[in-house]
Design a protein around this motif. Structure first.
Motif: not given
Length: 142
Positions: A124-131
């Motif tokens: 999945a993609l969290t906000a931290d992953d996206e950053k």
């Protein structure tokens, strides 16, 4: 006797399909609009879990590295710099694995000593992953 999954050449049907897709990609032009359309088509055809991640990665890459040219790479969404694939999204559904991958080829400027990761598993993609993905893409472009 078990069902045979490979041909005389030793390649499975999925591997042969990937090679055919790659041959077509090499013949395709490096036109940005064509590449964008091809990537969007591949993303749209993905199962929802892969599609959600791929769409967001596509947005991130376009935002942080607008000079990268979208294209397909072995039938997967990818982004090229100077005609060479820099990064790519490998959907879980393509290889029937439990997670997708976001990876970088050797043209990426991610060197960190003598050893560093070149692919990252994604469920999945969290906000931290996206950053983190945005920062990796910025670094990779150089």
């Amino acid at each position: 006797m078990a069902t045979r999954t490979t041909t005389k050449s030793g390649f499975s049907a999925a591997e042969r399909d990937a090679m055919k897709a790659r041959a077509q990609e090499l013949k395709a032009s490096s036109d940005r609009a064509e590449g964008e359309a091809a990537v969007r088509e591949k993303i749209a055809a993905m199962p929802e879990a892969d599609r959600v991640i791929a769409e967001r990665i596509h947005e991130i890459v376009a935002e942080v590295a607008p000079t990268l040219v979208p294209r397909t790479y072995y039938g997967m969404p990818a982004y090229a710099k100077d005609g060479k694939v820099l990064c790519f999204f490998k959907p879980a559904s393509k290889f029937k694995t439990r997670y997708s991958n976001f990876g970088f080829n050797d043209v990426a400027q991610l060197d960190d000593g003598t050893m560093w990761p070149s692919e990252f598993a994604l469920t999945a993609l969290t906000a931290d992953d996206e950053k983190r993905i945005a920062e990796l893409v910025r670094r990779a472009v150089g």
